[in-house]
Design a protein around this motif. Structure first.
Motif, mmCIF file in Angstrom:
data_model
loop_
_atom_site.group_PDB
_atom_site.id
_atom_site.type_symbol
_atom_site.label_atom_id
_atom_site.label_comp_id
_atom_site.label_asym_id
_atom_site.label_seq_id
_atom_site.Cartn_x
_atom_site.Cartn_y
_atom_site.Cartn_z
ATOM 1 N N MET A 1 24.253 60.922 -31.261
ATOM 2 C CA MET A 1 24.738 60.302 -30.036
ATOM 3 C C MET A 1 26.184 60.711 -29.807
ATOM 4 S SD MET A 1 24.878 56.283 -28.950
ATOM 5 C CE MET A 1 23.161 56.305 -28.449
ATOM 6 N N ARG A 2 26.526 60.878 -28.549
ATOM 7 C CA ARG A 2 27.872 61.287 -28.198
ATOM 8 C C ARG A 2 28.844 60.103 -28.314
ATOM 9 N NH1 ARG A 2 29.787 61.943 -22.938
ATOM 10 N NH2 ARG A 2 27.682 61.416 -22.258
ATOM 11 N N LEU A 3 30.077 60.399 -28.737
ATOM 12 C CA LEU A 3 31.116 59.380 -28.876
ATOM 13 C C LEU A 3 32.229 59.676 -27.885
ATOM 14 C CD1 LEU A 3 32.421 56.987 -30.450
ATOM 15 C CD2 LEU A 3 33.455 58.715 -31.945
ATOM 16 N N GLU A 4 32.577 58.682 -27.085
ATOM 17 C CA GLU A 4 33.656 58.841 -26.126
ATOM 18 C C GLU A 4 34.619 57.671 -26.245
ATOM 19 O OE1 GLU A 4 32.288 59.293 -22.154
ATOM 20 O OE2 GLU A 4 31.401 61.271 -22.487
ATOM 21 N N ALA A 5 35.890 57.959 -26.057
ATOM 22 C CA ALA A 5 36.891 56.895 -26.013
ATOM 23 C C ALA A 5 36.990 56.386 -24.589
ATOM 24 C CB ALA A 5 38.243 57.422 -26.476
ATOM 25 N N LEU A 23 24.523 47.779 -23.318
ATOM 26 C CA LEU A 23 23.401 47.431 -22.441
ATOM 27 C C LEU A 23 22.668 48.660 -21.921
ATOM 28 C CD1 LEU A 23 24.981 44.543 -20.329
ATOM 29 C CD2 LEU A 23 23.825 44.433 -22.549
ATOM 30 N N GLY A 24 23.282 49.836 -22.029
ATOM 31 C CA GLY A 24 22.667 51.051 -21.514
ATOM 32 C C GLY A 24 22.307 52.019 -22.615
ATOM 33 N N ALA A 25 22.316 53.289 -22.255
ATOM 34 C CA ALA A 25 21.883 54.330 -23.190
ATOM 35 C C ALA A 25 23.055 55.087 -23.799
ATOM 36 C CB ALA A 25 20.966 55.315 -22.471
ATOM 37 N N GLY A 26 24.241 54.563 -23.671
ATOM 38 C CA GLY A 26 25.396 55.234 -24.263
ATOM 39 C C GLY A 26 26.222 55.950 -23.219
ATOM 40 N N PRO A 27 27.206 56.709 -23.612
ATOM 41 C CA PRO A 27 27.576 57.079 -24.984
ATOM 42 C C PRO A 27 28.221 55.934 -25.754
ATOM 43 C CG PRO A 27 29.226 57.864 -23.468
ATOM 44 C CD PRO A 27 28.126 57.286 -22.625
ATOM 45 N N ALA A 28 28.385 56.154 -27.061
ATOM 46 C CA ALA A 28 29.091 55.175 -27.877
ATOM 47 C C ALA A 28 30.574 55.211 -27.513
ATOM 48 C CB ALA A 28 28.908 55.492 -29.360
ATOM 49 N N VAL A 29 31.245 54.099 -27.759
ATOM 50 C CA VAL A 29 32.651 53.998 -27.402
ATOM 51 C C VAL A 29 33.516 53.946 -28.651
ATOM 52 C CG1 VAL A 29 32.447 51.481 -27.217
ATOM 53 C CG2 VAL A 29 34.368 52.630 -26.142
ATOM 54 N N SER A 30 34.618 54.672 -28.642
ATOM 55 C CA SER A 30 35.577 54.661 -29.738
ATOM 56 C C SER A 30 36.702 53.697 -29.397
ATOM 57 C CB SER A 30 36.148 56.064 -29.958
ATOM 58 O OG SER A 30 37.224 56.025 -30.877
ATOM 59 N N LEU A 31 36.974 52.760 -30.302
ATOM 60 C CA LEU A 31 37.996 51.742 -30.062
ATOM 61 C C LEU A 31 39.049 51.792 -31.163
ATOM 62 C CD1 LEU A 31 35.697 48.734 -29.086
ATOM 63 C CD2 LEU A 31 36.884 50.311 -27.553
ATOM 64 N N GLY A 32 40.296 51.880 -30.772
ATOM 65 C CA GLY A 32 41.387 51.792 -31.723
ATOM 66 C C GLY A 32 41.748 53.076 -32.443
ATOM 67 N N ALA A 33 41.156 54.217 -32.043
ATOM 68 C CA ALA A 33 41.441 55.476 -32.739
ATOM 69 C C ALA A 33 41.965 56.511 -31.761
ATOM 70 C CB ALA A 33 40.182 55.994 -33.425
ATOM 71 N N GLY A 34 42.502 57.586 -32.302
ATOM 72 C CA GLY A 34 42.968 58.681 -31.478
ATOM 73 C C GLY A 34 41.833 59.628 -31.139
ATOM 74 N N ALA A 47 29.539 51.364 -30.935
ATOM 75 C CA ALA A 47 30.991 51.425 -30.998
ATOM 76 C C ALA A 47 31.442 51.903 -32.368
ATOM 77 C CB ALA A 47 31.599 50.057 -30.687
ATOM 78 N N VAL A 48 32.536 52.634 -32.380
ATOM 79 C CA VAL A 48 33.235 52.979 -33.608
ATOM 80 C C VAL A 48 34.600 52.307 -33.510
ATOM 81 C CG1 VAL A 48 34.195 54.804 -35.047
ATOM 82 C CG2 VAL A 48 32.026 55.174 -33.851
ATOM 83 N N VAL A 49 34.818 51.311 -34.353
ATOM 84 C CA VAL A 49 36.057 50.543 -34.307
ATOM 85 C C VAL A 49 36.912 50.942 -35.500
ATOM 86 C CG1 VAL A 49 37.088 48.237 -34.210
ATOM 87 C CG2 VAL A 49 34.826 48.637 -33.204
ATOM 88 N N THR A 50 38.073 51.491 -35.223
ATOM 89 C CA THR A 50 38.983 51.890 -36.287
ATOM 90 C C THR A 50 39.911 50.725 -36.599
ATOM 91 O OG1 THR A 50 38.873 54.216 -35.620
ATOM 92 C CG2 THR A 50 40.736 53.552 -36.997
ATOM 93 N N THR A 51 39.893 50.300 -37.856
ATOM 94 C CA THR A 51 40.635 49.109 -38.260
ATOM 95 C C THR A 51 42.129 49.362 -38.223
ATOM 96 O OG1 THR A 51 40.606 49.712 -40.600
ATOM 97 C CG2 THR A 51 38.739 48.444 -39.769
ATOM 98 N N SER A 52 42.875 48.265 -38.208
ATOM 99 C CA SER A 52 44.330 48.334 -38.070
ATOM 100 C C SER A 52 45.009 48.918 -39.282
ATOM 101 C CB SER A 52 44.877 46.930 -37.809
ATOM 102 O OG SER A 52 44.600 46.084 -38.911
ATOM 103 N N GLY A 53 44.376 48.817 -40.454
ATOM 104 C CA GLY A 53 45.010 49.316 -41.653
ATOM 105 C C GLY A 53 46.213 48.506 -42.083
ATOM 106 N N SER A 54 46.184 47.179 -41.844
ATOM 107 C CA SER A 54 47.333 46.329 -42.158
ATOM 108 C C SER A 54 47.606 46.261 -43.651
ATOM 109 C CB SER A 54 47.107 44.916 -41.606
ATOM 110 O OG SER A 54 45.949 44.341 -42.169
ATOM 111 N N THR A 55 46.567 46.450 -44.474
ATOM 112 C CA THR A 55 46.776 46.403 -45.921
ATOM 113 C C THR A 55 46.267 47.664 -46.612
ATOM 114 O OG1 THR A 55 44.661 45.256 -46.180
ATOM 115 C CG2 THR A 55 46.619 43.884 -45.983
ATOM 116 N N GLY A 56 45.936 48.690 -45.856
ATOM 117 C CA GLY A 56 45.426 49.904 -46.465
ATOM 118 C C GLY A 56 45.251 50.999 -45.432
#
Length: 384
Positions: A1-5, A23-34, A47-56
């Protein structure tokens, strides 16, 4: 599947992207990343959620449509359905789930954009009032403890903010532990608080007030809290080794998420005692800094304090309490009070060795303290 920000971090852009991804057929969404993530992700990813990395190190978490939807429906089953106000960043899992809940309820979410301030929050909250078939539509929001504290401070002198807080059927509080004094203030003010526990890897909070949501199970393995249920992430994008380590399967084939938190379950209610890796050895005694911080935050005026490890010439490792101004007492007097409270609650070896008062604590865009920045600053400059 395609990933788009999304086009930007603007909540409306994120909402449009999530509508298509969930609710639809995509694409997946990238959140919090470059822009450095691969263009393709596993089928079913929403969704691909990139964590804040507050402790790592930041990690990119794969969340499927099923996981996000299961989490949203479980929340509705526990606290009810209605309209949602987004007041946390849409690119974090808590914000994304506010939008997913709104989408599944087929209600346009209210949005507080820009730097968080009590007055716009109150205006947006009170502007949500609506009725359906003669009955008021319940409203909900999700906040981090620092936001709740700011709202409570403002509510002391602004009746509009106080009214807005009381208008919600439930205010979800997650992201970090809620200081007992803040919880008591909220209850006194008539705010209906629901404390949530979870992470990006569990599609957000999945244990409410210590009780797992429907379909969620909790287990303790060697003192570590583990979670399972349909809300689990599929793993980490491009990191199969970490995925296998953090999401093991038991003999029955059930996937679990290793939270890295210590805890205990009493009468079916989970209590989290802190990060298993946030431990120092002071004079040969293991000390949980999360327990120290919880004790410190129970002192009036220190609800926002952060406790971090520091080197100690005598004991090898110690801890410093970093607190923003103003403080309720002179620094030396306050340190002795803090040490006495921590000794009583955790034990004498856990007593902090330093108190550092700063003009402002560094924070992440989520509103949580940036602990890595605090530790780095203390290592380079004692702040005093």
């Amino acid at each position: 599947m395609r990933l788009e920000a999304p086009a930007s971090g603007d909540p409306r852009d994120v909402l449009r992207a999530l509508r298509t991804a969930v609710l639809g057929a995509g694409p997946a969404v990238s959140l919090g990343a470059g822009a450095d993530l691969p263009a393709d992700v596993p089928p079913g990813t929403a969704a691909v959620v990139t964590t804040s990395g507050s402790t790592g190190v930041p990690k990119s978490v794969l969340l499927s449509r099923n996981a996000l939807i299961s989490s949203a429906y479980a929340t509705a089953a526990r606290i009810g359905e209605g309209a949602w106000l987004l007041a946390v960043p849409a690119t974090y899992v808590a914000g994304a789930q506010v939008l997913v809940r709104a989408l599944l309820a087929d209600r346009e979410p209210a949005v507080v954009a820009g730097p968080f301030r009590p007055e716009p929050f109150a205006a947006a909250a009170l502007g949500m009032a609506s009725h359906e078939n003669g009955a008021r539509v319940p409203t909900y929001t999700s906040l981090v403890p620092a936001q709740l504290q700011r709202l409570l401070d403002a509510a002391d002198t602004d009746p509009t903010v106080a009214k807005a807080l009381r208008s919600f059927e439930a205010v979800l509080i997650g992201g970090q532990a809620l200081a007992p004094t803040v919880r008591e203030r909220a209850e006194t003010a008539g705010v209906r608080i629901v404390r949530t526990y979870g992470s990006t890897e569990t599609s957000g909070g999945c244990v409410y007030d210590g009780v797992p949501l429907d379909g969620v199970e909790v287990a303790l393995v060697d003192g570590e809290v583990r979670l399972t249920g349909p809300m689990l992430a599929d793993g980490y994008l491009g990191d199969p080794a970490r995925t296998a380590s953090v999401f093991p399967s038991d003999d029955a084939g059930t996937r679990w998420y290793r939270t890295g938190d210590g805890g205990e379950v009493v009468d079916g209610v989970l209590s989290v005692t802190g990060r298993l890796d946030n431990v120092i050895v002071s004079g040969g005694v293991n000390v949980s800094l999360d327990r120290v911080e919880a004790a410190v935050r129970g002192i009036a005026g220190l609800e926002s304090a952060v406790v971090v490890p520091v080197a100690d010439a005598t004991w090898g490792q110690g801890s410093a309490v970093v607190v923003p101004r103003p403080t309720p007492a002179a620094d030396a007097v306050l340190l002795e009070r803090v040490r006495a409270v921590v000794a009583d609650a955790v034990g004498a070896p856990a007593r902090p060795s330093r108190l550092v008062v700063v003009d402002e604590l560094p924070t992440l865009s989520s509103g949580k303290p940036d602990r890595a920045a605090v530790r780095a600053r203390l290592a380079q400059d004692p702040w005093v």
